[in-house]
Design a protein around this motif. Structure first.
Motif, PDB file in Angstrom:
ATOM      1  N   LEU A  11     148.492 -37.437  29.280  1.00 37.08           N
ATOM      2  CA  LEU A  11     147.848 -37.622  30.576  1.00 37.08           C
ATOM      3  C   LEU A  11     146.450 -38.206  30.435  1.00 37.08           C
ATOM      4  N   PHE A  12     145.889 -38.110  29.226  1.00 40.95           N
ATOM      5  CA  PHE A  12     144.527 -38.597  28.994  1.00 40.95           C
ATOM      6  C   PHE A  12     144.557 -40.060  28.555  1.00 40.95           C
ATOM      7  N   SER A  13     143.415 -40.669  28.604  1.00 37.87           N
ATOM      8  CA  SER A  13     143.288 -42.053  28.150  1.00 37.87           C
ATOM      9  C   SER A  13     143.364 -42.113  26.625  1.00 37.87           C
ATOM     10  N   ALA A  14     143.553 -43.319  26.108  1.00 36.60           N
ATOM     11  CA  ALA A  14     143.697 -43.490  24.661  1.00 36.60           C
ATOM     12  C   ALA A  14     142.475 -42.992  23.889  1.00 36.60           C
ATOM     13  N   PRO A  15     141.246 -43.266  24.338  1.00 30.92           N
ATOM     14  CA  PRO A  15     140.082 -42.740  23.592  1.00 30.92           C
ATOM     15  C   PRO A  15     140.049 -41.217  23.528  1.00 30.92           C
ATOM     16  N   VAL A  16     140.424 -40.569  24.641  1.00 29.32           N
ATOM     17  CA  VAL A  16     140.435 -39.102  24.644  1.00 29.32           C
ATOM     18  C   VAL A  16     141.531 -38.577  23.730  1.00 29.32           C
ATOM     19  N   ARG A  17     142.688 -39.222  23.751  1.00 30.73           N
ATOM     20  CA  ARG A  17     143.777 -38.806  22.859  1.00 30.73           C
ATOM     21  C   ARG A  17     143.355 -38.949  21.401  1.00 30.73           C
ATOM     22  N   ARG A  54     148.214 -35.494   2.560  1.00 32.50           N
ATOM     23  CA  ARG A  54     148.896 -36.133   3.681  1.00 32.50           C
ATOM     24  C   ARG A  54     148.144 -35.925   4.996  1.00 32.50           C
ATOM     25  N   PHE A  55     147.576 -34.743   5.190  1.00 34.52           N
ATOM     26  CA  PHE A  55     146.806 -34.518   6.410  1.00 34.52           C
ATOM     27  C   PHE A  55     145.554 -35.397   6.429  1.00 34.52           C
ATOM     28  N   VAL A  56     144.933 -35.561   5.270  1.00 32.20           N
ATOM     29  CA  VAL A  56     143.774 -36.445   5.196  1.00 32.20           C
ATOM     30  C   VAL A  56     144.191 -37.877   5.528  1.00 32.20           C
ATOM     31  N   GLN A  57     145.313 -38.309   4.978  1.00 35.35           N
ATOM     32  CA  GLN A  57     145.818 -39.646   5.264  1.00 35.35           C
ATOM     33  C   GLN A  57     146.068 -39.845   6.754  1.00 35.35           C
ATOM     34  N   ALA A  58     146.750 -38.866   7.371  1.00 33.41           N
ATOM     35  CA  ALA A  58     147.079 -38.977   8.786  1.00 33.41           C
ATOM     36  C   ALA A  58     145.819 -39.029   9.648  1.00 33.41           C
ATOM     37  N   THR A  59     144.827 -38.221   9.288  1.00 32.72           N
ATOM     38  CA  THR A  59     143.574 -38.207  10.053  1.00 32.72           C
ATOM     39  C   THR A  59     142.808 -39.511   9.878  1.00 32.72           C
ATOM     40  N   VAL A  60     142.834 -40.069   8.686  1.00 29.55           N
ATOM     41  CA  VAL A  60     142.170 -41.354   8.440  1.00 29.55           C
ATOM     42  C   VAL A  60     142.823 -42.456   9.266  1.00 29.55           C
ATOM     43  N   ARG A  61     144.144 -42.406   9.430  1.00 32.05           N
ATOM     44  CA  ARG A  61     144.827 -43.407  10.256  1.00 32.05           C
ATOM     45  C   ARG A  61     144.343 -43.337  11.700  1.00 32.05           C
ATOM     46  N   VAL A  62     144.154 -42.116  12.191  1.00 34.39           N
ATOM     47  CA  VAL A  62     143.642 -41.955  13.551  1.00 34.39           C
ATOM     48  C   VAL A  62     142.208 -42.475  13.628  1.00 34.39           C
ATOM     49  N   TRP A  63     141.396 -42.157  12.642  1.00 34.96           N
ATOM     50  CA  TRP A  63     139.996 -42.576  12.627  1.00 34.96           C
ATOM     51  C   TRP A  63     139.871 -44.107  12.633  1.00 34.96           C
ATOM     52  N   ARG A  64     140.773 -44.770  11.919  1.00 36.60           N
ATOM     53  CA  ARG A  64     140.738 -46.228  11.832  1.00 36.60           C
ATOM     54  C   ARG A  64     141.352 -46.897  13.053  1.00 36.60           C
ATOM     55  N   GLY A  65     141.906 -46.117  13.966  1.00 32.29           N
ATOM     56  CA  GLY A  65     142.504 -46.685  15.163  1.00 32.29           C
ATOM     57  C   GLY A  65     143.907 -47.204  14.972  1.00 32.29           C
ATOM     58  N   GLN A  66     144.556 -46.859  13.849  1.00 28.66           N
ATOM     59  CA  GLN A  66     145.915 -47.311  13.599  1.00 28.66           C
ATOM     60  C   GLN A  66     146.922 -46.569  14.461  1.00 28.66           C
ATOM     61  N   THR A  67     146.539 -45.391  14.946  1.00 20.23           N
ATOM     62  CA  THR A  67     147.392 -44.613  15.837  1.00 20.23           C
ATOM     63  C   THR A  67     146.513 -43.638  16.605  1.00 20.23           C
ATOM     64  N   THR A  68     146.999 -43.206  17.770  1.00 19.26           N
ATOM     65  CA  THR A  68     146.274 -42.192  18.538  1.00 19.26           C
ATOM     66  C   THR A  68     146.966 -40.836  18.441  1.00 19.26           C
ATOM     67  N   SER A  69     148.018 -40.773  17.635  1.00 23.18           N
ATOM     68  CA  SER A  69     148.775 -39.531  17.455  1.00 23.18           C
ATOM     69  C   SER A  69     148.721 -39.137  15.996  1.00 23.18           C
ATOM     70  N   LEU A  70     148.751 -37.855  15.748  1.00 19.18           N
ATOM     71  CA  LEU A  70     148.627 -37.386  14.372  1.00 19.18           C
ATOM     72  C   LEU A  70     149.983 -37.372  13.667  1.00 19.18           C
ATOM     73  N   ILE A  71     150.849 -36.474  14.058  1.00 20.02           N
ATOM     74  CA  ILE A  71     152.129 -36.356  13.359  1.00 20.02           C
ATOM     75  C   ILE A  71     153.287 -36.100  14.317  1.00 20.02           C
ATOM     76  N   VAL A  72     153.091 -36.382  15.593  1.00 23.66           N
ATOM     77  CA  VAL A  72     154.121 -36.052  16.576  1.00 23.66           C
ATOM     78  C   VAL A  72     155.284 -37.031  16.463  1.00 23.66           C
ATOM     79  N   SER A  73     156.493 -36.489  16.412  1.00 28.75           N
ATOM     80  CA  SER A  73     157.705 -37.295  16.367  1.00 28.75           C
ATOM     81  C   SER A  73     158.391 -37.241  17.727  1.00 28.75           C
ATOM     82  N   HIS A  74     158.838 -38.386  18.213  1.00 34.54           N
ATOM     83  CA  HIS A  74     159.518 -38.456  19.506  1.00 34.54           C
ATOM     84  C   HIS A  74     161.009 -38.685  19.268  1.00 34.54           C
TER      85      HIS A  74
END
Length: 229
Positions: free
Chosen positions: A85-91, A193-213
């Motif tokens: 429900l939030f914008s991409a920057p907030v996510r 792996r958690f560090v990797q996932a967080t770095v991906r978010v920090w770099r803007g490669q994704t706005t989600s951490l580990i959620v699978s749809h």
């Protein structure tokens, strides 16, 4: 898939190969030992005495490798109905906070895993309750490398560890520090792996951490079946 993982090169690629190879080998060994035990049990009324304990350890290794592997491929499930429900920057901010919490959690578990395994590996445990402030002073009476498993026999090709870990005394069963080594190793992988996932978010490669749809992915996979020819 959101947050898909790019294996890349260097250390990350090396870790990928370790995880994937280990998971394949563990599955193969579990299947082989169980199959042999079933044949021996029903065909010859005997069995591998150490088979059950070995498969139990292999399954534990598989689970701990799978924990970090699931983070890598974003296979963990999560509910993001409210977050979306939030914008991409907030996510992104929410994902970074979640990543920091996951890193802190993995670090604490890694410390605990080391302290538990070190007790069996003749190595010092860390001092400090939450954050390692150093290593405790080891005395010979503190060594626990002589602890053995219940049924798994000690192979001859591992005799070289007896002078190092058991003061030259022969092991009858495999020492526990060997199967227990997956605890710090697996938790170290999870932290990585958690560090990797967080770095991906920090770099803007994704706005989600580990959620699978899974539901959306499944619908997308069968969408072509409902199209008119």
């Amino acid at each position: 898939m959101a947050g898909a993982y790019d294996p890349g090169l260097g250390f990350g690629r090396w870790v990928n190969e370790i995880e994937e190879t280990a998971i394949a080998i563990l599955l193969a060994l579990m299947t082989l030992i169980t199959f042999i035990n079933v044949v021996l049990r029903y065909g010859y009324n005997t069995g591998l005495i150490w088979g059950l304990e070995m498969v139990t350890f292999l399954f534990a290794w598989l689970v701990l490798f799978g924990v970090s592997y699931a983070v890598k491929i974003t296979a963990n499930l999560g509910v993001d109905a409210v977050i979306n429900l939030f914008s991409a920057p907030v996510r992104r901010v929410i994902a970074l906070v979640a990543g920091a919490i996951c890193i802190a959690y993995a670090f604490l578990v890694f410390k605990g895993a080391w302290d538990y395994w070190a007790n069996f590996a003749n190595l010092p445990q860390t001092t400090g309750r939450w954050f390692p402030t150093g290593f405790e002073e080891m005395k010979r009476s503190s060594y626990r490398g002589w602890y053995e498993t219940v049924d798994i026999p000690h192979p001859t090709w591992l005799k070289w560890i007896e002078p190092l870990m058991n003061e030259g005394e022969a092991y009858e069963k495999i020492p526990r520090f060997i199967p227990y080594a997956i605890l710090p190793f697996g938790m170290g992988l999870l932290l990585f792996r958690f560090v990797q996932a967080t770095v991906r978010v920090w770099r803007g490669q994704t706005t989600s951490l580990i959620v699978s749809h899974e539901a959306e992915d499944a619908i997308e996979d069968v969408k072509h079946l409902n199209r008119d020819d």
